[in-house]
Every structure is written in C-alpha cells, then in structure tokens.
Design a protein around this motif. Structure first.
Motif, PDB file in Angstrom:
ATOM      1  N   THR A  69       0.823  -1.198   0.000  1.00 60.94           N
ATOM      2  CA  THR A  69       0.000   0.000   0.000  1.00 60.94           C
ATOM      3  C   THR A  69       0.863   1.257   0.000  1.00 60.94           C
ATOM      4  OG1 THR A  69      -1.495  -1.251   1.424  1.00 60.94           O
ATOM      5  CG2 THR A  69      -1.943   1.095   1.182  1.00 60.94           C
ATOM      6  N   TYR A  70       0.456   2.206  -0.785  1.00 62.99           N
ATOM      7  CA  TYR A  70       1.104   3.526  -0.789  1.00 62.99           C
ATOM      8  C   TYR A  70       0.346   4.422   0.186  1.00 62.99           C
ATOM      9  CZ  TYR A  70       2.008   8.257  -2.581  1.00 62.99           C
ATOM     10  OH  TYR A  70       2.300   9.585  -2.705  1.00 62.99           O
TER      11      TYR A  70
ATOM     12  N   CYS B 173       6.481  11.835  -1.065  1.00 59.83           N
ATOM     13  CA  CYS B 173       6.744  11.248  -2.378  1.00 59.83           C
ATOM     14  C   CYS B 173       7.396  12.278  -3.286  1.00 59.83           C
ATOM     15  CB  CYS B 173       5.446  10.753  -3.005  1.00 59.83           C
ATOM     16  SG  CYS B 173       5.713  10.060  -4.637  1.00 59.83           S
TER      17      CYS B 173
ATOM     18  N   CYS C  82       9.426   3.166  -7.650  1.00 58.66           N
ATOM     19  CA  CYS C  82       8.496   2.061  -7.377  1.00 58.66           C
ATOM     20  C   CYS C  82       7.944   1.483  -8.673  1.00 58.66           C
ATOM     21  CB  CYS C  82       7.374   2.532  -6.478  1.00 58.66           C
ATOM     22  SG  CYS C  82       6.550   4.020  -7.059  1.00 58.66           S
TER      23      CYS C  82
ATOM     24  N   ILE D  15       1.966   1.466  -7.934  1.00 52.45           N
ATOM     25  CA  ILE D  15       1.228   1.102  -6.730  1.00 52.45           C
ATOM     26  C   ILE D  15       0.578   2.329  -6.111  1.00 52.45           C
ATOM     27  CG2 ILE D  15       3.138   1.340  -5.070  1.00 52.45           C
ATOM     28  CD1 ILE D  15       0.478  -1.473  -5.195  1.00 52.45           C
ATOM     29  N   ARG D  16       1.065   3.503  -6.483  1.00 53.70           N
ATOM     30  CA  ARG D  16       0.473   4.729  -5.922  1.00 53.70           C
ATOM     31  C   ARG D  16      -0.941   4.957  -6.448  1.00 53.70           C
ATOM     32  NH1 ARG D  16       4.872   8.877  -7.619  1.00 53.70           N
ATOM     33  NH2 ARG D  16       4.548   7.676  -9.516  1.00 53.70           N
TER      34      ARG D  16
ATOM     35  N   CYS E 246       8.613  -2.797  -4.847  1.00 49.88           N
ATOM     36  CA  CYS E 246       8.441  -1.345  -4.782  1.00 49.88           C
ATOM     37  C   CYS E 246       8.714  -0.826  -3.376  1.00 49.88           C
ATOM     38  CB  CYS E 246       7.053  -0.942  -5.260  1.00 49.88           C
ATOM     39  SG  CYS E 246       5.735  -1.862  -4.465  1.00 49.88           S
ATOM     40  N   ILE E 247       8.443  -1.647  -2.365  1.00 44.42           N
ATOM     41  CA  ILE E 247       8.735  -1.243  -0.976  1.00 44.42           C
ATOM     42  C   ILE E 247      10.237  -1.068  -0.823  1.00 44.42           C
ATOM     43  CG2 ILE E 247       8.598  -1.918   1.437  1.00 44.42           C
ATOM     44  CD1 ILE E 247       6.088  -3.457   0.850  1.00 44.42           C
TER      45      ILE E 247
ATOM     46  N   CYS F 153      11.385   2.060  -2.719  1.00 40.65           N
ATOM     47  CA  CYS F 153      10.980   3.305  -2.075  1.00 40.65           C
ATOM     48  C   CYS F 153      11.757   3.526  -0.781  1.00 40.65           C
ATOM     49  CB  CYS F 153       9.480   3.293  -1.810  1.00 40.65           C
ATOM     50  SG  CYS F 153       8.856   4.884  -1.242  1.00 40.65           S
TER      51      CYS F 153
ATOM     52  N   ILE G  31       5.778   3.297   1.104  1.00 38.98           N
ATOM     53  CA  ILE G  31       5.056   2.152   0.540  1.00 38.98           C
ATOM     54  C   ILE G  31       5.363   0.992   1.469  1.00 38.98           C
ATOM     55  CG2 ILE G  31       4.734   0.628  -1.432  1.00 38.98           C
ATOM     56  CD1 ILE G  31       5.930   2.801  -3.186  1.00 38.98           C
TER      57      ILE G  31
END
Lengths: 290, 496
Positions: free
Chosen positions: B257-258, B281, B287, B297-298, B311-312, B315, B329
C-alpha cells in the motif's frame, strides 16, 4: 439487428447492434492469433480431404491418397489381437480340460475368452449371467441334465442336444403321455401329484399314492425310482427344487401330457475347439460345475 | 533517446525515472491492449533478498526431490518421491498410495486451496509474489536477461538498436541460457515419474519413452515462452487467481500500500525542502521502474499487483537517501489507512474470524489426513455382489450368491489369509478355481506381495434360513500370522 451505427462511449468501439438488458457487445476484431489458428485449421482440413477418404460420391466415396480406411484399420487391429492370442489359444487347444482348469494363468485366459464367447453365442437362451429361463437351464446351479463335469459340459457344447446337425448330439425323447393317450387325464394328474410329493411339495396324499405305481411303470426307467434323474438319458431329477419348466401342478401336468424336449445346437460345428474349451471352462466355473 | 534514459536530478544518487505504469490511473487503457514491454530495474533490500531465498528454496526442492533415495526393500523402487503410473503407485517417502487412495491427493489439493485462502486473507497475493512457479521462473529469466544484456537502461537501449553482431550475440546468449533453464525444468519434471538416474541416462542415450521426450519438449516450450516472453501477461490475463482473490481479502488484509496521507502532494525532490508543506513522495518513480508487473502502486490496490513488495524496497531506498522515514510504501491494510485518517493508532489484526476460519478448516483437513494416514491399513477387501443372477437356488433348496472379492495386500510380503462370513447360520464359502479348499467354512489362501488379487466367491446358505429377500452379510479377512483383519459389509439375497 438494428441498422443504425452505435459507438460505445467509453471505448469508442462500434457495437454489434445487439442489446440485451442494456448491455451491448463491442464489435472488436477477433484476435489475430485466433484468426491464424482458424485459417490454419481450414488449410488443414483441405489437406485432410485429399489425404483421407472424405467426400461421398454417387455410388462410392473419395479414396484419399494413402489407401486408408477405418474398416481396414479395425480388421488389422483384430488381426493383431488374434495373433497376440495365438500362443495361448494353441496351448488351450492342446491341453486337456482338467489341466487348463488347474493352471491359473491358462484358466484366467480361458475364463475371459469363455465369458465373451458366452455373451455372443449362449446368452440369447441361457441369459447374460447364465441364469437361464423357462426351458433353458440355469448354468449357475448344481443340477446338470446331461452331466456337470467339465468333460460332460464340453461334450454337450460340442455336439449339442437333440439337434439334427450332429450325430453325436445327446438324444432322448420323452413320450407325450397325455396327448398320445398313454395315460388318461386322471392318471396324469395322479402322477403329477406324486412328482410334487417327490420334491417335498404339498401334494394330495391319496392321489400321490395312486400316482406312484404309474410313475414306476412309465417314468422311473428314465427319471429313476425316486425321481433322482439320469444324466445318461438327459432326464432331469424330479426330487429337488430345480424345475426347468416349472414345478407347480399345472406345469407338471402340462409336461407329462405333452412331453418336453429341449434342443441345443452343436457348437463344435460353429466354433473352433479352443473357443468351445474356453466356454466349457467358463460354464464350469459359474458355480455349478461338478 | 534522452527522454528514455534515466535522468539524474540534483540530489546525489537520487534518480527520477522516465517510466509510465502500463495501466496508469489517469489514462487507464481499455482492456486487452497490445502489450507494453516492461524492463524491470533491479532492486536491493529486505523483500528482494527474501525473494531470492524463496527462489533458491523452491527451485532447490523442485530440482533435488527426485534424486532423494528411500530404501523400501527389494523389489520396490528406492526413489523417495515417485509417481509410478505403469505400476499405479505413488511413493512419498514412507507413504505408498494406491490408486483407490487418491483421496489423499484430493485432501492435499483442498489443503493447498485453503492454505492459499489463508495466506491471501492475511497478506494478499503473497503466493503470487514469491512462490508461484510463474513468478519464480520469470524472476530467474529476468535475472539472466540482466546478466547478459545489462540492467533496465541498457536493455531499453539494446531494444532500440538496429540488429548488429553484438546485439545478436547478446540475444542468442540470453535465449540459449533460457533454453537450458527451460529444458532443465522440463527435464526435472519427468524425473518424478521414473527412476531418476536411469531416466537421465536414457534421456541422453535416446532410449527414454516418447512420452518423456514429449513432456520435456512441452515443458521446455511453455517455460521458455511463459517465463521469457509472456511474464506478467500470464498473471494478468491467463491466471484466474487475481479475479478470485478479492473474495478472500478484507479491510484488515495486508497488501502493498502507498500511504497517500504521507506521500501527497507529491513534488520533485528539493534540497532542504520544508517537508511539512508537502508529501514525502518525490515522484521519482523508483516504485514503478522496479515493478515486474509494470504498474504504479500509488494508484492504489489493483488486480495486476502480485504483492512482491519490490516497490517497498525501492521506495525505502529512496526514503533513506532523502532522509525521510521508510515505509511510504509498505505492507498495510485498508483499515489502518482509515484509522490513520481518524487519528487512531494503527494495528495489525492477524486473528480475525476470516483468518481463524480458514486456518481451522485447513487444520481440520490436515489433522483428518494425519489421522487417516496413521490408522491406514495395509490390508483391505472389496466385495462386489453378483448382479446377474442375484441368487441361485440349488437342488436341495439352498440359496447361493456369487461375489467378486478383491484383496488389497499393500504389504511387501506374501500373506496367508482366511475369510470368514457371518450374518446367517450355516454359511458355506467356496472360492471358485480353488478345489483344494473344498467347502470349508473359512477358506484360506495366499496373496502375493503388493498386489490386488481378485477371487470369485460362492456363498451358500441352507434352505429356510433366509427370511425375506435379503440379509446383511459381513466378510472378515484375517491374516493367520498377525491376526490383522479387514472387513466388508455386504448383502445376501434370495427369492422374494
């Protein structure tokens, strides 16, 4: 089909014009890969028509290029299967019946072959489970009109019963006591009462007593003094619970009046020896074999 | 060309990537558009390392398992895991499964399904992100691609280049390595179905069965195309799971989750920025660029996300460099998002009715399987009553029924057994084809090791015993030496 164009507002794609509950189908082109597969199948099918028999003609059909026919293929498969069994069948043909029965491998082969031969040739009269019908003996039980040993069964199947095609067929004839006037109606009834008493069924004692000497004079020669029957004459036992044509008074009266003479073909003339042997093994295994 | 290159912005080592999600929210494309090629950039971090480990373990299990040996004594295969199709046995270490025990496999499949439900309800599509074969092999193929052709930028450049000797060499090298992996995959699969060392030699000397070569061929082809070329298309379009998974999840399920509340409004990075007036951000798109599914994912939770968490990692790396806390994220739940907005404390709720229910079902079936496995007998009997005729009357008035009975001797030794029938007085048993047993009330016979043997049995009951047209009959098979028994309840039929 509506004839005005309708373009879907979200995708910008024209719809097919059909509408179901407000839902319209987009008129997207088919995926290209799908079309390729379709055309490949079309081309394939044309090749198929040329190579294999395909099109019916007026009195024949196209023969194809490689001379294939499914009928010939089946014939070839049957030939291969038969060739594969040839060794076992030859062993069965040569071996004595008793040996086939005690050799586990050979017996199982014979049982399988016998079962299929039975279903083709015998089940019409004796039933698919060999359970018999009126006038056609049940082969599962322990009464054998012409003998229940494996050799006797083999002989019966080979030559048959009371047929005209084989001089070695079992022969015997029961007189039609009533029809031919040997016994009067009353006498037939008395004999029937006595036969009922022989098999332990309820019978009129006085009538049975009158029937006993009649039985001794007319029937005992074949059916035995106590109605125990004789496989030599193919005379069924009358003192048990198994009745080929029915064991009630009316059936017995009818039998004595008109006589019975079941006929069975000589299978030795129609089937090869190995098949008849397999049939004998199978019938013997049903549970009644002596 | 410059616009395609990763551009460098003024902060050291912080790059803004020129990349667009394949399904960008603002310009969400219609369904079924031509594929946009994805060039995932490599990442480092906790989840990437975890993914490597999962890959090593799962591939290790897959490739090594057929080579494990397990001594079952003479005459039995010594392969620990073997699906013996001609012999109709499935060997799994100390367990040997017969075809009629297929319910074990069914049980395992049900457990796998419920396990998937459980995992999904807890951490979303985690199976897809880490353990699914499609993911594992795709990851491996991307790793090879990166090894041969370089990372994202180099790959994009190479794609754009006209064909040259150098490009052809790279492409060919990549395809050959893929092909070797793909063949290794198909090759490893067939080893589960035959003695692995023998089959390996047979495969190379051209003596293996046609079906073995065909299987290797098909699996080589599918691994090559699915892992090399179709990749995320398989997860998005071919796999049914993303369409079903939503039903397993709820607002407490963890998904990648973003954090909109922390990230927005996003703005490019500025040195000495006042972070109170803007979101964390910096819109560097790290990501997006690492995502093997090519999504952003955003834009929120979406069907394509396989929850692999790369992506985690990407980020967190950026957050570290710009001096902001990690976790912009992160694995988080919709409920936590809600709680934050209401100013409440976030919490992890793993034990919910849904997860407990899935776990209970999963455990119940697992325990049931263990119980059945522990109490399983290596001796079994099946009895089929003859239908035609249902019964036969004998000359003395006795009633006889025929049965086909099958003895399953799952032990590896020959056994001597007796059969006893009870339920009616005066029962006589006769096994067809075994004269020496005669009419003994309890016939005995020997059954060969690891075999199913079939016998025809005649059961005779004296006249007048059977009341009505049927009675219950119980067959008990007993081993003479050990006293072990197996039983079967059947019927005895007579005239009406």
């Amino acid at each position: 089909m509506s004839d005005h164009r309708h373009v879907d507002e979200f995708t910008g794609v024209e719809t097919t014009g059909h509408e179901w509950d407000g839902i319209r189908e987009l008129d997207n082109p088919l995926p290209r890969w799908w079309q390729w597969v379709f055309w490949a199948c079309v081309v394939w099918s044309v090749g198929y028509w040329v190579v294999y028999p395909a099109w019916p003609l007026v009195s024949s059909h196209t023969k194809g290029m490689i001379g294939y026919s499914s009928r010939a293929e089946v014939a070839q498969e049957i030939k291969t299967a038969t060739a594969g069994m040839a060794g076992q069948l030859e062993r069965i043909r040569k071996a004595p019946l008793e040996q086939i029965r005690t050799d586990t491998g050979l017996r199982e082969f014979a049982l399988a072959g016998g079962r299929s031969a039975f279903n083709v040739n015998c089940s019409q009269c004796h039933g698919s489970g060999a359970q018999g019908f009126k006038g056609f003996p049940n082969l599962n039980d322990d009464e054998w009109i012409w003998g229940g040993t494996i050799d006797a069964i083999f002989r019966t199947i080979t030559h048959g019963i009371r047929n005209t095609e084989d001089e070695n067929a079992h022969q015997s004839e029961m007189p039609a006591f009533g029809r031919d006037g040997i016994l009067t109606k009353a006498q037939v009834s008395d004999v029937a009462e006595y036969v009922l008493s022989l098999s332990g069924q309820a019978a009129d004692a006085t009538a049975a007593a009158r029937g006993k000497p009649l039985f001794t004079d007319n029937c005992a020669a074949c059916h035995g003094d106590n109605g125990q029957g004789s496989t030599e004459f193919g005379a069924p036992a009358l003192n048990n619970n198994i009745w080929l044509y029915g064991g009630d008074k009316q059936s017995i009266v009818e039998t004595v009046t008109n006589s019975r003479r079941g006929v069975m073909p000589a299978w030795g003339r129609h089937l090869d020896e190995a098949t008849v042997k397999q049939l004998a093994i199978y019938v013997h295994s049903l549970g009644g074999g002596k | 060309m410059g616009s395609l290159l990763d551009s460098v912005i003024d902060a050291p080592e912080i790059r803004e990537y020129d990349v667009e999600a394949v399904n960008r929210k603002e310009t969400r494309p219609p369904l079924y558009v031509p594929r946009k090629k994805i060039h995932p950039r490599r990442t480092h971090g906790f989840f990437r390392t975890f993914k490597w480990w999962v890959m090593a373990v799962t591939l290790g299990i897959y490739y090594v398992t057929p080579w494990l040996r397990w001594d079952r004594g003479p005459g039995a295969p010594d392969q620990a895991v073997l699906v013996d199709i001609p012999g109709r046995r499935f060997y799994f270490f100390f367990i040997e499964i017969w075809p009629q025990e297929f319910y074990y496999i069914a049980g395992l499949l049900i457990m796998a399904g419920l396990g998937l439900f459980l995992v999904t309800s807890v951490v979303g599509r985690a199976w897809c992100g880490y353990a699914c074969p499609q993911t594992v092999w795709t990851d491996l193929f991307i790793w090879v691609e990166r090894l041969v052709e370089g990372d994202r930028g180099a790959r994009i450049r190479l794609d754009k280049e006209p064909m040259s000797a150098a490009k052809a060499t790279k492409r060919l090298t990549k395809y050959v390595i893929w092909l070797i992996i793909a063949m290794g995959t198909g090759g490893a699969w067939v080893f589960y179905f035959a003695d692995a060392p023998t089959l390996l030699v047979d495969l190379f000397t051209g003596q293996a069965a046609t079906v073995a070569y065909a299987t290797v061929g098909v699996l080589t082809f599918t691994t090559f195309t699915l892992g090399g070329f179709m990749r995320e298309q398989v997860c998005t379009y071919m796999c049914p799971w993303p369409r079903i998974q939503a039903a397993m999840m709820d607002e407490e399920s963890l998904t990648v989750t973003y954090r909109t509340d922390r990230g927005e409004p996003r703005k490019p990075f500025e040195k000495n920025a006042d972070w109170d007036k803007r979101g964390d951000c910096i819109d560097c798109k790290a990501c997006v660029v690492v995502c093997p599914m090519g999504i952003d994912i955003r834009d929120g939770q979406q069907l394509e996300c396989i929850t692999c968490a790369l992506c985690i990692d990407a980020c967190d790396d950026v957050m570290g460099k710009i001096g902001r806390p990690r976790g912009l994220i992160d694995y988080d739940s919709i409920a936590n998002d809600e709680r934050r907005r209401e100013g409440k404390e976030t919490k992890l709720r793993l034990f919910r009715p849904r997860t407990l229910f899935y776990f209970a079902l999963w455990a119940l079936i697992g325990l049931g399987m263990v119980y059945v496995l522990l109490t399983r007998s290596d001796l079994d009997i099946n009895v089929i009553h003859d239908r035609n005729p249902l019964y036969t009357t004998l000359s003395d008035g006795s009633i006889r029924n025929g049965y086909t009975f099958k003895i399953l001797n799952k032990a590896r030794e020959q056994r001597t057994l007796t059969l006893h029938a009870s339920g009616l007085p005066g029962i006589k048993l006769k096994v067809v084809g075994s004269e020496d047993m005669g009419d003994s009330p309890d016939p005995y016979f020997t059954v060969k090791p690891d075999r199913l043997q079939s016998f025809r049995l005649l059961v005779t009951v004296p006249p007048g015993i059977l009341k009505g047209d049927a009675a219950d009959l119980r067959f008990v098979l007993k081993e003479i030496n050990t006293g072990q028994t197996a039983s079967y309840n059947s019927l005895f039929r007579g005239p009406q």
